[in-house]
Scaffold this active site. Structure first.
Site, PDB file in Angstrom:
ATOM      1  N   PRO A  35      -9.274  51.077 -29.966  1.00 58.66           N
ATOM      2  CA  PRO A  35      -9.871  52.286 -29.411  1.00 58.66           C
ATOM      3  C   PRO A  35     -11.170  51.965 -28.680  1.00 58.66           C
ATOM      4  O   PRO A  35     -11.852  50.995 -29.001  1.00 58.66           O
ATOM      5  CB  PRO A  35     -10.124  53.162 -30.635  1.00 58.66           C
ATOM      6  CG  PRO A  35     -10.081  52.258 -31.809  1.00 58.66           C
ATOM      7  CD  PRO A  35      -9.274  51.054 -31.437  1.00 58.66           C
ATOM      8  N   GLY A  79     -17.396  50.315 -31.272  1.00 57.99           N
ATOM      9  CA  GLY A  79     -18.192  49.230 -31.854  1.00 57.99           C
ATOM     10  C   GLY A  79     -17.357  48.027 -32.244  1.00 57.99           C
ATOM     11  O   GLY A  79     -17.756  47.253 -33.114  1.00 57.99           O
ATOM     12  N   LEU A  80     -16.204  47.840 -31.585  1.00 55.48           N
ATOM     13  CA  LEU A  80     -15.304  46.765 -31.997  1.00 55.48           C
ATOM     14  C   LEU A  80     -15.196  45.649 -30.956  1.00 55.48           C
ATOM     15  O   LEU A  80     -14.299  44.812 -31.017  1.00 55.48           O
ATOM     16  CB  LEU A  80     -13.913  47.344 -32.329  1.00 55.48           C
ATOM     17  CG  LEU A  80     -13.926  48.392 -33.457  1.00 55.48           C
ATOM     18  CD1 LEU A  80     -12.538  49.019 -33.643  1.00 55.48           C
ATOM     19  CD2 LEU A  80     -14.400  47.786 -34.792  1.00 55.48           C
ATOM     20  N   GLY A  81     -16.109  45.639 -30.000  1.00 55.52           N
ATOM     21  CA  GLY A  81     -16.173  44.507 -29.058  1.00 55.52           C
ATOM     22  C   GLY A  81     -15.104  44.524 -27.981  1.00 55.52           C
ATOM     23  O   GLY A  81     -14.723  43.475 -27.468  1.00 55.52           O
ATOM     24  N   SER A  91     -15.174  45.426 -24.823  1.00 57.22           N
ATOM     25  CA  SER A  91     -15.507  44.987 -23.462  1.00 57.22           C
ATOM     26  C   SER A  91     -15.497  43.463 -23.366  1.00 57.22           C
ATOM     27  O   SER A  91     -14.988  42.900 -22.394  1.00 57.22           O
ATOM     28  CB  SER A  91     -16.852  45.562 -23.004  1.00 57.22           C
ATOM     29  OG  SER A  91     -17.895  45.116 -23.830  1.00 57.22           O
ATOM     30  N   ALA A  92     -16.006  42.792 -24.389  1.00 60.26           N
ATOM     31  CA  ALA A  92     -15.976  41.319 -24.373  1.00 60.26           C
ATOM     32  C   ALA A  92     -14.535  40.824 -24.496  1.00 60.26           C
ATOM     33  O   ALA A  92     -14.136  39.854 -23.831  1.00 60.26           O
ATOM     34  CB  ALA A  92     -16.822  40.760 -25.521  1.00 60.26           C
ATOM     35  N   ALA A  93     -13.733  41.499 -25.314  1.00 59.31           N
ATOM     36  CA  ALA A  93     -12.322  41.112 -25.474  1.00 59.31           C
ATOM     37  C   ALA A  93     -11.592  41.248 -24.138  1.00 59.31           C
ATOM     38  O   ALA A  93     -10.794  40.381 -23.752  1.00 59.31           O
ATOM     39  CB  ALA A  93     -11.656  41.983 -26.535  1.00 59.31           C
ATOM     40  N   ASP A  98     -20.669  38.857 -29.096  1.00 65.09           N
ATOM     41  CA  ASP A  98     -19.345  39.446 -28.834  1.00 65.09           C
ATOM     42  C   ASP A  98     -18.458  38.505 -28.023  1.00 65.09           C
ATOM     43  O   ASP A  98     -17.299  38.279 -28.380  1.00 65.09           O
ATOM     44  CB  ASP A  98     -19.487  40.759 -28.049  1.00 65.09           C
ATOM     45  CG  ASP A  98     -19.841  41.920 -28.941  1.00 65.09           C
ATOM     46  OD1 ASP A  98     -20.417  41.679 -30.006  1.00 65.09           O
ATOM     47  OD2 ASP A  98     -19.546  43.068 -28.554  1.00 65.09           O
TER      48      ASP A  98
END
Ligand code: PMV
Length: 316
Positions: A104, A108-110, A112-114, A155
């Site tokens: 989702p 706060g689960l990173g 954009s970096a992923a 991240d």
């Protein structure tokens, strides 16, 4: 499937990891340690060459655009991908970049970096760029700078290398892979309320400026819990680790970055037997992690019954 079969739905798909911060959010901005762990395959991407111009698409979010060659014509959404293309000198190579988020948004689960890592790896595979992991990481860091201004670098590192890491800001930053004795099972509970990192970090900074002694003491306490957690992780002392997560959540509440939804998820998790539960990331919304060695399914179901999304991960 041959490696050049663009028509296959999985054609040369590449992935980047998301992340959860286990310990040390916010305090890390002021020089404390932090520990983060990967969420595997959080975002996937594939590149199909040809067509006209450079297209960026996220079909799951019904988003599609032409990537503008000029910086000032780019939307916030296309800027990180455009930066990657710019650095690789690919802005004029006709292609379609398709991004498949399995996480989702803004929780706060990173993500954009992923996404940045997935895009770099998809370009690498499709165009045979032979990039090293270090180069992938550096490009993802540049994309993160476009997205967030002043990222700590944690991240993109977790997104690229996929290891649990001990991190501390610096020049160069401390970044050490951490291994747990046994896999750590966590349930992530998603509040559904967007976590705006810059706003939360700004709020802590304003309060720190007003009450430096109090806030410095809280950062020190978070640092101490984080440093003690290293041994508990290595030795798989799960009850101790859970207790430390609870302490960390209390300290984050004192920093005023918790929220009613976070508090509810934390309570549900602990009531259902999680060894520890805390917010992860900037707070104010976003997500919660709960340490659940034997009861992950029960806790995940309890999150869903309370109206929240849930995900299970195992961290090695
Ligand atoms: O919300 P996220 O996943 O972007 O995490 C933010 C973590 C903070 O410590 C609050 C900020 C930072 O730059 O480390």
């Amino acid at each position: 499937m041959t490696s050049n079969d663009d028509t296959h739905p999985d054609a040369l798909k590449a992935a980047g990891n998301g992340k959860v911060i286990l310990f040390g959010e916010h305090a890390v901005v002021y020089g404390s340690h932090a520990i983060a762990a990967p969420i595997p395959l959080a975002v996937e991407a594939r590149v199909i060459t040809g067509g006209t111009g450079v297209r960026l698409a996220v079909p799951r979010w019904e988003f599609e655009c032409d990537v503008a060659a000029e910086r000032d014509q780019r939307s916030a959404f296309e800027r990180p991908a455009a930066r990657i293309l710019e650095l690789l000198d690919l802005l004029r190579t006709p292609m379609r970049i398709e991004v498949i988020p399995n996480l989702p948004r803004a929780m706060g689960l990173g993500g954009s970096a992923a996404a940045a890592v997935a895009i770099v790896r998809a370009l690498d595979r499709r165009l045979g760029l032979n990039l090293s992991n270090q180069q992938v990481n550096e490009l993802a860091f540049e994309a993160e700078r476009e997205a967030h201004g002043n990222p700590s670098g944690i991240d993109n590192s977790v997104a690229t290398f996929g290891d649990m890491v001990l991190f501390r800001r610096g020049d160069p930053p401390l970044m050490r892979a951490l291994k747990s004795g046994n896999p750590l099972r966590f349930v992530i509970g998603v509040t559904g309320v967007e976590s705006l990192t810059a706003r939360m970090v700004g709020g802590v900074r304003r309060r720190w400026e007003r009450s430096r002694r109090l806030y410095n003491r809280l950062f020190d306490q978070i640092d101490q819990v984080t440093v003690r957690a290293i041994d508990a992780i290595r030795a798989s002392r799960l009850e101790t680790l859970g207790e430390m997560m609870n302490q960390c959540q209390d300290l984050l509440s004192e920093l005023q970055v918790s929220s009613p939804e976070i508090d509810e998820l934390v309570k549900v998790a602990r009531d259902k037997g999680a060894l520890g539960a805390k917010l992860t990331g900037a707070g104010g919304g976003g997500s919660v992690i709960a340490l659940c060695p034997d009861n992950a399914e029960t806790v995940a179901q309890a999150f869903r019954d309370a109206g929240f999304e849930a995900m299970e991960i195992a961290v090695k």
